[in-house]
Design an enzyme around this catalytic site. Structure first.
Site, PDB file in Angstrom:
ATOM      1  CB  CYS A 114      -0.912   0.453   1.813  1.00 18.59           C
ATOM      2  SG  CYS A 114      -2.169  -1.358   0.968  1.00 18.59           S
ATOM      3  CG  HIS A 251      -3.142   3.469   1.447  1.00 19.71           C
ATOM      4  ND1 HIS A 251      -3.695   2.952   0.134  1.00 19.71           N
ATOM      5  CD2 HIS A 251      -2.882   2.438   2.697  1.00 19.71           C
ATOM      6  CE1 HIS A 251      -3.942   2.228   0.575  1.00 19.71           C
ATOM      7  NE2 HIS A 251      -3.806   2.005   1.812  1.00 19.71           N
ATOM      8  CG  ASN A 281      -6.196  -0.456   1.127  1.00 23.85           C
ATOM      9  OD1 ASN A 281      -6.001  -0.298  -0.395  1.00 23.85           O
ATOM     10  ND2 ASN A 281      -6.671  -0.826   1.781  1.00 23.85           N
TER      11      ASN A 281
HETATM   12  O1  UT7 Z   1      -4.335  -0.253   3.284  1.00 25.88           O
HETATM   13  C1  UT7 Z   1      -3.351  -0.875   3.915  1.00 25.88           C
HETATM   14  C2  UT7 Z   1      -2.853  -0.349   5.162  1.00 25.88           C
HETATM   15  N1  UT7 Z   1      -4.790  -1.271   5.844  1.00 25.88           N
HETATM   16  C3  UT7 Z   1      -5.317  -0.880   7.145  1.00 25.88           C
HETATM   17  O2  UT7 Z   1      -4.686  -0.041   7.636  1.00 25.88           O
HETATM   18  C4  UT7 Z   1      -6.157  -1.566   7.702  1.00 25.88           C
HETATM   19  C5  UT7 Z   1      -6.267  -0.499   9.146  1.00 25.88           C
HETATM   20  N2  UT7 Z   1      -7.121  -1.935   9.656  1.00 25.88           N
HETATM   21  C6  UT7 Z   1      -8.537  -1.383   9.607  1.00 25.88           C
HETATM   22  O3  UT7 Z   1      -8.914  -0.861   9.048  1.00 25.88           O
HETATM   23  C7  UT7 Z   1      -9.892  -1.492  10.276  1.00 25.88           C
HETATM   24  O4  UT7 Z   1      -9.171  -2.706  11.645  1.00 25.88           O
HETATM   25  C8  UT7 Z   1     -11.085  -2.866   9.638  1.00 25.88           C
HETATM   26  C9  UT7 Z   1     -11.575  -1.975   8.913  1.00 25.88           C
HETATM   27  C10 UT7 Z   1     -10.096  -3.882   8.871  1.00 25.88           C
HETATM   28  C11 UT7 Z   1     -11.371  -3.486  10.878  1.00 25.88           C
HETATM   29  O5  UT7 Z   1     -12.668  -2.093  12.010  1.00 25.88           O
HETATM   30  P1  UT7 Z   1     -11.839  -2.672  13.694  1.00 25.88           P
HETATM   31  O6  UT7 Z   1     -12.624  -1.107  14.436  1.00 25.88           O
HETATM   32  O7  UT7 Z   1     -10.674  -2.482  13.763  1.00 25.88           O
HETATM   33  O8  UT7 Z   1     -12.238  -3.547  13.642  1.00 25.88           O
HETATM   34  P2  UT7 Z   1     -11.766  -5.237  14.367  1.00 25.88           P
HETATM   35  O9  UT7 Z   1     -11.087  -5.610  13.596  1.00 25.88           O
HETATM   36  O10 UT7 Z   1     -11.832  -5.054  15.923  1.00 25.88           O
HETATM   37  O11 UT7 Z   1     -13.426  -6.268  14.370  1.00 25.88           O
HETATM   38  C12 UT7 Z   1     -14.913  -5.574  15.069  1.00 25.88           C
HETATM   39  C13 UT7 Z   1     -15.804  -7.043  15.464  1.00 25.88           C
HETATM   40  C14 UT7 Z   1     -14.593  -7.776  15.360  1.00 25.88           C
HETATM   41  O12 UT7 Z   1     -16.323  -9.346  15.998  1.00 25.88           O
HETATM   42  P3  UT7 Z   1     -15.976  -9.150  17.459  1.00 25.88           P
HETATM   43  O13 UT7 Z   1     -14.657  -9.858  18.160  1.00 25.88           O
HETATM   44  O14 UT7 Z   1     -15.814  -8.064  18.409  1.00 25.88           O
HETATM   45  O15 UT7 Z   1     -17.219 -10.136  17.986  1.00 25.88           O
HETATM   46  C15 UT7 Z   1     -14.798  -8.954  14.039  1.00 25.88           C
HETATM   47  O16 UT7 Z   1     -15.162 -10.075  14.121  1.00 25.88           O
HETATM   48  O17 UT7 Z   1     -16.026  -6.985  13.890  1.00 25.88           O
HETATM   49  C16 UT7 Z   1     -15.646  -8.049  13.088  1.00 25.88           C
HETATM   50  N3  UT7 Z   1     -16.072  -7.831  11.968  1.00 25.88           N
HETATM   51  C17 UT7 Z   1     -16.866  -7.763  11.116  1.00 25.88           C
HETATM   52  N4  UT7 Z   1     -18.661  -7.365  11.030  1.00 25.88           N
HETATM   53  C18 UT7 Z   1     -19.248  -7.382  10.226  1.00 25.88           C
HETATM   54  C19 UT7 Z   1     -14.670  -8.272  11.374  1.00 25.88           C
HETATM   55  N5  UT7 Z   1     -15.183  -8.429   9.596  1.00 25.88           N
HETATM   56  C20 UT7 Z   1     -16.521  -7.733   9.404  1.00 25.88           C
HETATM   57  C21 UT7 Z   1     -16.980  -7.900   8.515  1.00 25.88           C
HETATM   58  N6  UT7 Z   1     -18.696  -7.489   8.792  1.00 25.88           N
HETATM   59  N7  UT7 Z   1     -16.431  -7.623   7.195  1.00 25.88           N
END
Ligand code: UT7
Length: 324
Positions: A114, A251, A281
């Protein structure tokens, strides 16, 4: 006298097929609401089966050449950032060279995921400043849809396909921050964080292209700090201050990372170009895509001071400061 690599043209291309968040609701335990609120993404574009990274790159390059009023043979070098090449080799850059009908010069790929566009822009700037190339085409092009695990809701809803391109040309500058062109660059990587974002296959390991794996939350916690720090370093290197910045062109990974970085830099979201709602992304393509959209709609104007910043697999991250 200082040679500066000045932007002469910009362009982008997004594949025709648009996939709204709601389409994932049929196959995954996810909702449009979750994707929008956690990432800021509303839809993404996916390449068709017979459309490859080089095809997307060529369309962006053609748009950038047209915008610059130049022909393919006016370009001395193509530096192309991608992590999703058509083939293991040759480089996508040489395929683009052939498809553009460019019979001279040279081209090669840069792989920093990225952060790829920031790395490619820095490399192209070095070629221009050293006199190796008078005009360089810098391209970010990706087909991340090809490395998605469609059963992993935590990754497959976030990424999309696309390409963006810039044409740079050598111009004499004064050596100050008032010059047009690339003014400074700051690159970083730290291989200890490999497991946060990687693809679980490759030529020398599995013999397959593999699927993307990401510890999104852990990466999220690294992102704002590192992006702010690299942007500040690059601004300082250019002899400028955060208050001089007209546009952050980040980005496009997550709106909350973009907002957090702008806030930490003391800048309003009115000074940020955001396009990720439209294409998700797109890895190395996201910064030139945003540059192209911002220039075409008249927000980015000649003389504006821009800061680009990106972080991704490696970890690799960095920032380029340029005056448009
Ligand atoms: O381009 C390279 C760089 N990439 C990045 O910088 C990405 C960085 N990270 C992010 O953008 C975010 O961390 C995400 C968008 C990937 C995730 O957001 P988050 O607020 O960090 O969520 P999380 O990973 O802490 O997940 C929260 C909850 C989890 O459930 P529990 O464990 O709280 O029950 C996940 O299992 O959301 C759940 N979850 C989803 N729920 C519905 C994960 N993906 C999904 C989904 N739909 N698609």
């Amino acid at each position: 006298m200082t040679i500066r690599a000045v932007v002469k043209g910009v362009g982008h291309y997004l594949p025709e097929r648009i996939v709204p968040n709601s389409e994932f609701e049929a196959t995954l335990d996810t909702t449009d609401e979750w994707i929008r609120s956690r990432s800021g993404i509303e839809q993404r574009h996916f390449a068709s089966e017979d459309e490859f990274t080089s095809d997307l790159a060529v369309k962006a390059a053609e748009a950038a050449l047209k915008n610059a009023g130049l022909q393919a043979d006016d370009i001395d070098a193509i530096v192309l950032a991608t992590s999703t090449p058509d083939l293991t080799f040759p480089s996508v850059a040489t395929m683009v060279q052939q498809k553009l009908g460019m019979t001279r010069g040279f081209g090669f790929d840069v792989q920093a995921v990225c952060a790829g566009f920031v790395y490619a822009l820095t490399t192209a700037n070095a070629l221009v400043m050293s006199g190796q190339a008078k005009r360089a085409m810098v391209i970010g092009a990706e087909t991340f849809s090809r490395i998605m695990d469609w059963e992993d809701r935590s990754t497959c809803v976030l990424f999309g396909d696309g390409a963006g391109a810039l044409v740079l040309e050598a111009e004499e500058g004064t050596g100050t921050g008032e010059d047009r062109g690339i003014l400074s660059a700051d690159l970083n990587s730290d291989g200890r964080y490999k497991d946060m974002l990687f693809v679980d296959g490759g030529v020398s390991t599995t013999g397959t292209s593999g699927k993307l794996r990401m510890q999104g939350n852990a990466l999220f916690r690294q992102a704002v700090e590192r992006l702010t720090s690299t942007a500040r370093t690059a601004i300082e290197q250019a002899g400028l201050q955060e208050s001089d910045v007209d546009w952050i062109v980040p980005h496009q990974a997550n709106i909350r990372i973009i907002q957090g970085t702008a806030k930490k830099m003391g800048l309003s979201m009115d000074n940020v170009i955001v396009t990720l709602n439209n294409h998700g992304n797109t890895s190395a393509a996201s910064i030139p895509l945003a540059l192209s959209v911002g220039a075409a709609d008249g927000r980015i104007k000649k003389g504006d001071l821009l800061v680009t910043e990106a972080i991704g697999g490696g970890l690799a991250w960095g920032s380029v400061v340029l005056r448009w």
